[in-house]
Design an enzyme around this catalytic site. Structure first.
Site, PDB file in Angstrom:
ATOM      1  N   ASP A   1      42.029  65.337 -35.184  1.00 36.67           N
ATOM      2  CA  ASP A   1      40.925  65.295 -34.221  1.00 36.67           C
ATOM      3  C   ASP A   1      40.392  66.703 -33.960  1.00 36.67           C
ATOM      4  O   ASP A   1      39.191  66.912 -33.844  1.00 36.67           O
ATOM      5  CB  ASP A   1      41.397  64.685 -32.890  1.00 36.67           C
ATOM      6  CG  ASP A   1      41.565  63.173 -32.995  1.00 36.67           C
ATOM      7  OD1 ASP A   1      41.242  62.616 -34.068  1.00 36.67           O
ATOM      8  OD2 ASP A   1      42.012  62.564 -32.013  1.00 36.67           O
TER       9      ASP A   1
ATOM     10  N   GLU B   1      40.459  69.328 -35.962  1.00 41.56           N
ATOM     11  CA  GLU B   1      39.665  69.793 -37.105  1.00 41.56           C
ATOM     12  C   GLU B   1      38.281  69.152 -37.089  1.00 41.56           C
ATOM     13  O   GLU B   1      37.267  69.810 -37.326  1.00 41.56           O
ATOM     14  CB  GLU B   1      40.378  69.440 -38.418  1.00 41.56           C
ATOM     15  CG  GLU B   1      41.538  70.360 -38.743  1.00 41.56           C
ATOM     16  CD  GLU B   1      42.402  69.817 -39.879  1.00 41.56           C
ATOM     17  OE1 GLU B   1      42.745  70.596 -40.776  1.00 41.56           O
ATOM     18  OE2 GLU B   1      42.741  68.603 -39.854  1.00 41.56           O
TER      19      GLU B   1
ATOM     20  N   ASP C   1      36.621  68.040 -34.518  1.00 41.07           N
ATOM     21  CA  ASP C   1      35.808  68.624 -33.456  1.00 41.07           C
ATOM     22  C   ASP C   1      35.289  70.010 -33.835  1.00 41.07           C
ATOM     23  O   ASP C   1      34.151  70.357 -33.538  1.00 41.07           O
ATOM     24  CB  ASP C   1      36.610  68.696 -32.147  1.00 41.07           C
ATOM     25  CG  ASP C   1      36.869  67.305 -31.569  1.00 41.07           C
ATOM     26  OD1 ASP C   1      36.163  66.354 -31.994  1.00 41.07           O
ATOM     27  OD2 ASP C   1      37.771  67.169 -30.725  1.00 41.07           O
TER      28      ASP C   1
ATOM     29  N   LYS D   1      42.026  37.162 -34.101  1.00 43.53           N
ATOM     30  CA  LYS D   1      40.898  37.082 -33.185  1.00 43.53           C
ATOM     31  C   LYS D   1      41.069  38.213 -32.173  1.00 43.53           C
ATOM     32  O   LYS D   1      41.932  38.150 -31.293  1.00 43.53           O
ATOM     33  CB  LYS D   1      40.909  35.726 -32.483  1.00 43.53           C
ATOM     34  CG  LYS D   1      39.725  35.479 -31.605  1.00 43.53           C
ATOM     35  CD  LYS D   1      39.763  34.040 -31.111  1.00 43.53           C
ATOM     36  CE  LYS D   1      38.583  33.723 -30.208  1.00 43.53           C
ATOM     37  NZ  LYS D   1      38.516  34.595 -29.049  1.00 43.53           N
TER      38      LYS D   1
ATOM     39  N   CYS E   1      43.158  44.271   7.612  1.00 43.95           N
ATOM     40  CA  CYS E   1      43.249  45.328   8.621  1.00 43.95           C
ATOM     41  C   CYS E   1      41.844  45.502   9.185  1.00 43.95           C
ATOM     42  O   CYS E   1      40.888  45.649   8.435  1.00 43.95           O
ATOM     43  CB  CYS E   1      43.706  46.626   7.971  1.00 43.95           C
ATOM     44  SG  CYS E   1      43.432  48.053   9.030  1.00 43.95           S
TER      45      CYS E   1
HETATM   46 ZN   LIG Z   1      44.618  49.800   8.082  1.00 42.26          ZN
END
Ligand SMILES: [Zn+2]
Length: 727
Positions: free
Chosen positions: A34, A36, A38, A122, A449
């Site tokens: 990778d 090389e 780049d 698949k 909450c």
């Molecule tokens: Zn809370």
């Protein structure tokens, strides 16, 4: 270097990088690392900048992504992309094969026809149709509804596994002539390793992890920004054909795959082709055993009649071709021990029970956590800590608890208790039911909450606060809020922090995609939002039971936040109070008699006290203080002093129809009537809808009841004294 040498180098690098792509994606045999790759890509980019005359829109350098696209256009498929029928067991596949043999034997006049089958994995991804014209990629279109899909050519151009130009394969047998029009259909997908990398990056920047590689693929492909798409390494695998200008290109599916592979398009390395159906069945069996070792997700095997001429004779049903079927592997299910249950608070405050289990390998990963969805389900399934539980993977990624093996329960199994307080902030928690009138614990659908400043919910609250119908801060949407919070150095946890963003102008400009102009627009938008007024602030805080109309009603009757906070609870819900019997009302609020203002806030007996408690809670008080401190206007824009106010021209009694009732200590009734009439009032003997005000002394009877019934304003003697002395 001379110009000629540069040009030669450019062509050499382009060829070399294309070959590297092919070696990596098609042949599975990389020819360079990778790093090389780049480095060579960087060299090519630099040379291309110096030599614009050798520009090539299909150069590998174009694959890092240009400007974002505006949106998707729809493209109609030349041939529809049909769905495939599913089969869930070996018997089903056998029956399908028998139907194929029978259908094809039907017009074989002499001897049964030979039928060759092809089977391949698949892959669980997104179907894509690639259209090459004279060997050059013209369009990439998603399946869509099968007839029309989204044009995602911008995305396909940055997916390195998809060649922009078809080439004649080197080293591969056969050198097919490229048809003028060649549509290749296949699956775009993401490797498990890439999926894990993206998720760990997202988590590091505080963003939500992606649910599974399939969703990650769809989300990436449908992104409008090619740079983002390029940064996520999507893969492609061809599995079918669309329009084809040359009918002789390939006589069968297996030949077609061989030909497109030779042209540089990746295909599955696990194709089984045979006229012996037992071999197809054993391929399904074998793949079922080792598909978990692959670095991408599969959910079955596709089996088809290989020969194109036979396919054409078999034809289609109304929704799918007859000559193809998808065998789906059953989901993996295992049993393990439930060790503990954690209570997790989500972004909207929802608290979800999460199972901690004895680690167990399931469908390719070691599973230790699973969702229990909600506490209603925990009770319905009677799940206890210490139980032996059955788990499955939904979509083969997120494990969930199917149920309990009840006969294996031991005596020390402990029930799971739903938290009474938020595990994140200790704030109050409220359960929710599908039918609130009948709160059956077995059907508890969620638990939340309700603390407005719960740290687990901050992001959602901020997004809501800035929304169009609330504070309407232009430019401060979800993405920008996330970007600022991800940056780290700029506090953005409370509503008031928004109004302190101006102090961080330089840091904001440094954030990717913001820049000076956007930041200044944003800060101007924030400045403007300071003067939206009380109603918009209240609506923006995400207070339960305060929507924008309730917020406006409150603002109509309270001049500012201080007046609202000073008001007793019944003033927040006057009509609800009026609907109760007068005496009950008096007892309930410990009052001798009250003045009832003529308005309705939208809050009732049940919701009024909740809102009152919230407004007087420590976090809310803090939020109001901080908003004031940063210059947010908490006075009302809608305030209209009600009819009892002294603002009306001619004093509080002018034009009013007043009824006196009960014993008044400080006044002689006749003298009082004269006094009120001198102030412009009309004093009458009976209460009706036309009555504006009832003044009730001690032992007031039916007239007071009538006034309550009609919702008419009632004053006690003290209120009267006060008004008269003020007048
Ligand atoms: Zn809370």
């Amino acid at each position: 270097m001379s110009r000629l040498q540069d040009t030669q180098r450019i062509h050499h690098l382009r060829t070399l990088l294309e070959r590297a792509n092919r070696a990596y994606y098609v042949d599975g045999a990389p020819i360079m690392s990778d790093a090389e790759f780049d480095a060579l890509l960087a060299e090519l980019t630099e040379l291309e900048v110096r030599h614009p005359e050798v520009e090539d829109p299909d150069s590998p350098t174009r694959r890092v992504g240009g400007e974002p696209v505006k949106g998707f256009t729809q493209i109609r498929h030349a041939l529809p992309m049909l769905s495939i029928d599913n089969t869930y067991d070996a018997e089903g596949v056998r029956e399908w094969a028998a139907r194929m043999h029978k259908a094809l034997a039907g017009d074989g006049l002499f001897s049964p026809e030979r039928v060759v089958f092809a089977a391949e994995p698949k892959i669980d991804g997104l179907a894509l149709s690639l259209r090459y014209e004279k060997g050059v990629l013209r369009h990439a279109v998603t399946r869509g509804d099968g007839t029309t899909g989204d044009d995602v050519t911008h995305a396909a151009r940055v997916i390195r596994a998809i060649p922009m130009k078809l080439s004649v394969g080197d080293g591969a047998p056969g050198r097919p002539r490229i048809p003028d029009v060649l549509e290749i259909r296949g699956e775009v997908f993401m490797s498990l390793r890439e999926f894990a990398r993206i998720n760990s990056d997202l988590e590091a920047s505080g963003e939500d992890a992606l649910a599974n590689p399939r969703n990650a693929t769809t989300g990436t492909l449908k992104n409008l920004d090619p740079k983002l798409i390029a940064s996520r390494k999507l893969l492609f695998c061809a599995h079918g054909r669309g329009e084809l200008s040359d009918p002789d290109f390939a006589p069968s599916h297996s030949a077609f795959l061989g030909a497109v592979r030779a042209l540089g398009v990746p295909v599955s390395g696990r194709l089984t082709v045979s006229d012996d159906f037992e071999r197809i069945l054993s391929a399904i069996d074998e793949f079922g055993k080792d598909r978990r070792t692959l670095d991408y997700q599969t959910d079955g095997m596709v089996v088809r009649v290989d020969d194109f001429a036979q396919q054409a004779r078999l034809g289609l049903t109304s929704k799918s071709p007859r000559w193809i079927t998808a065998y789906k592997y059953p989901p993996d299910r295992k049993t393990t021990t439930l060790l503990d249950v954690l209570h997790q608070v989500g972004k909207t405050g929802k608290i979800t029970p999460r199972a901690v289990m004895k680690p167990i390998p399931l469908a390719g990963t070691v599973v230790q956590h699973a969702t229990l969805h909600n506490y209603g389900q925990v009770r319905q399934k009677d799940i206890r800590i210490g139980d032996t539980i059955e788990i499955e993977k939904a979509g083969e990624i997120i494990p969930y608890v199917v149920g309990v093996v009840h006969h294996a329960r031991t005596a020390d199994a402990r029930p799971i208790t739903a938290p009474e307080h938020c595990p994140e902030c200790g704030g109050p928690v409220e359960p929710e039911y599908p039918d609130p009138a009948n709160p059956d614990p077995l059907w508890e659908s969620a638990r939340r909450c309700v603390n407005p400043e719960c740290p687990a919910q901050v992001r959602e609250k901020l997004i809501w606060f800035c929304g169009r119908k609330q504070m309407d801060i232009e430019g401060l949407g979800e993405k920008t809020i996330d970007a600022i919070r991800a940056e780290g150095g700029i506090p953005l946890d409370h509503f008031a922090d928004i109004f302190r963003l101006a102090e961080h102008r330089q840091a904001l400009i440094g954030i990717d995609r913001l820049g000076e102009k956007k930041v200044d627009n944003l800060l101007a938008g924030i400045e403007a939002a300071k003067s939206r007024g009380l109603a918009r602030v209240l609506a923006g805080m995400g207070i339960r039971h305060i929507g924008d109309s309730t917020a406006k009603n409150l603002a109509r009757h309270f001049a500012d936040i201080d007046e609202l906070l000073a008001a007793p609870v019944w003033k927040l819900m006057p009509m609800a109070v009026n609907r109760m019997s007068p005496r009950k009302r008096l007892e309930r609020f410990g009052l001798t008699l009250t003045v009832t203002p003529e308005y309705e806030t939208g809050l009732g007996e049940d919701t009024g006290p909740i809102v009152y408690a919230y407004l007087h809670s420590a976090p809310a008080q803090r939020a109001f203080e901080q908003l004031k401190a940063v210059g947010v206007d908490l006075s009302s824009k809608e305030y209209t002093p009600d009819s009892s106010g002294t603002a009306a021209g001619g004093g509080p009694f002018a034009g009013k129809t007043i009824v006196l009732t009960g014993t008044l200590d400080a006044f002689d009734r006749t003298a009082l009537s004269e006094k009120l009439e001198s102030l412009g009032a009309k004093v009458t003997g009976s209460v009706s809808k036309k009555t504006h005000l009832v003044i009730a002394g001690r032992e007031a009877g039916s007239k007071l009841d009538k006034a309550m019934e009609l919702g008419i304003e009632v004053w006690d003697e003290a209120a009267l004294l006060k008004a008269l002395s003020a007048g």
